[in-house]
Design a protein around this motif. Structure first.
Motif, short mmCIF file in Angstrom:
data_model
loop_
_atom_site.label_atom_id
_atom_site.label_comp_id
_atom_site.label_asym_id
_atom_site.label_seq_id
_atom_site.Cartn_x
_atom_site.Cartn_y
_atom_site.Cartn_z
N HIS A 20 0.87 -1.26 -0.02
CA HIS A 20 -0.16 -0.03 0.00
C HIS A 20 0.86 1.34 -0.04
O HIS A 20 0.63 2.13 -0.75
CB HIS A 20 -1.21 -0.20 1.20
N LYS A 21 1.85 1.34 1.07
CA LYS A 21 2.75 2.30 0.94
C LYS A 21 3.57 2.63 -0.30
O LYS A 21 3.82 3.87 -0.81
CB LYS A 21 3.85 2.26 1.97
N ARG A 24 1.12 4.07 -3.01
CA ARG A 24 0.85 5.49 -2.89
C ARG A 24 1.89 6.39 -2.94
O ARG A 24 1.86 7.48 -3.46
CB ARG A 24 0.44 5.49 -1.41
N CYS A 25 3.34 5.72 -3.16
CA CYS A 25 4.34 6.48 -3.35
C CYS A 25 4.82 6.39 -4.77
O CYS A 25 5.90 6.94 -5.07
CB CYS A 25 5.52 6.44 -2.52
N VAL A 60 -7.06 1.57 -1.48
CA VAL A 60 -6.17 0.86 -2.48
C VAL A 60 -6.61 -0.62 -2.71
O VAL A 60 -6.66 -1.55 -2.03
CB VAL A 60 -4.69 0.93 -2.26
#
Length: 270
Positions: A20-21, A24-25, A60
């Motif tokens: 997820h991180k 998102r990046c 997401v």
């Protein structure tokens, strides 16, 4: 090679927080899973896409793809593809920049430091510089989320960290080998002694008043002693559907490791 493409092995709750991180990046993430994932925190695990076709966590979405040809279209659509490929055979075709073992299996089940320009692993069971380039600490405490470039993560004790005074009691384990049948669902408030589920008709009872934060899927075939549930004494329903503080710290460590490697790969003389 695509410097933005990352292949992850395992879509449990920690691995999903990492995916997820990274997503998102701006990274393109692919998750490799087994045919029958036995995740406990199903509401925050992209592995659940294997069972339900898709899984949405904190906005997401991950989707199950059936063939290698479906992976890139899923990424282009803005989703995280989940592909059944426990041996990571897809590596040759994808040529990812990084491969991350997030299975939390406590042992190396086939990771090789030569798999990609960057290889990472979460938790104990791996040696940095030998099995992978770096290991991310997953044990709660002062070093949670730390990048280990030499050595190993803290050894697994098998005892969960205390939450509101409850440690090992928080974990529900199968009392015998058999099939899990639900009596309660994730997000339910439960009283001490109530039956949460059964394994081959043997009841699994709540150890204290709390909220059922995790429960292995209905009909799962399990071995005696396997973790099958998670009771949270804090009784906050939103905790059942969001990543934990631990998962976010581990995901931050992974993101740092990836960005650090990318930066130095671009500046070879420093």
């Amino acid at each position: 090679m695509d410097r933005k493409l990352i292949l992850m092995r395992g879509g449990g709750d920690l691995g999903s927080a990492v995916a997820h991180k990274l997503y998102r990046c701006g990274f393109r993430v692919v998750i490799s899973e087994v045919e029958n994932p036995l995740v406990v925190r199903r509401t925050v695990s992209y592995a659940q896409a294997v069972i339900e076709g898709e899984s949405i966590v904190e906005g997401v979405k991950a989707v199950l793809v059936k063939t290698q040809d479906d992976i890139i279209p899923a990424i282009s659509h803005g989703d995280i593809p989940v592909f059944i490929d426990p041996q990571l055979d897809i590596i040759e075709r994808l040529k990812p920049y990084a491969v991350i073992d997030s299975t939390m299996s406590k042992k190396n089940r086939g990771m090789n430091i030569q798999m990609a320009p960057l290889t990472l692993a979460l938790g104990p069971g791996f040696k940095a510089k030998e099995d992978v380039d770096a290991v991310i600490e997953t044990k709660r405490g002062h070093f949670l989320g730390r990048i280990i470039y030499n050595g190993q993560a803290i050894a697994n004790t098998g005892i969960p960290e205390s939450v509101n005074g409850y440690g090992k009691e928080r974990v529900l384990r199968a009392p015998c080998q058999g099939t899990v049948m639900h009596k309660r669902e994730i997000g339910d408030f439960i009283n001490k002694g109530c039956v949460i589920c059964s394994v081959n008709n043997e009841p699994v009872k709540a150890p204290f008043d709390g909220m059922l934060r995790g429960l292995i899927m209905q009909g799962a075939s399990v071995k005696k002693g396997l973790k099958i549930g998670d009771v949270d004494p804090r009784c906050k329903k939103e905790y059942c559907y969001s990543f934990s503080d631990k998962a976010r710290a581990v995901a931050g460590g992974v993101l740092e490791a990836v960005l650090h490697h990318l930066h130095h790969a671009r500046i070879p003389n420093q």
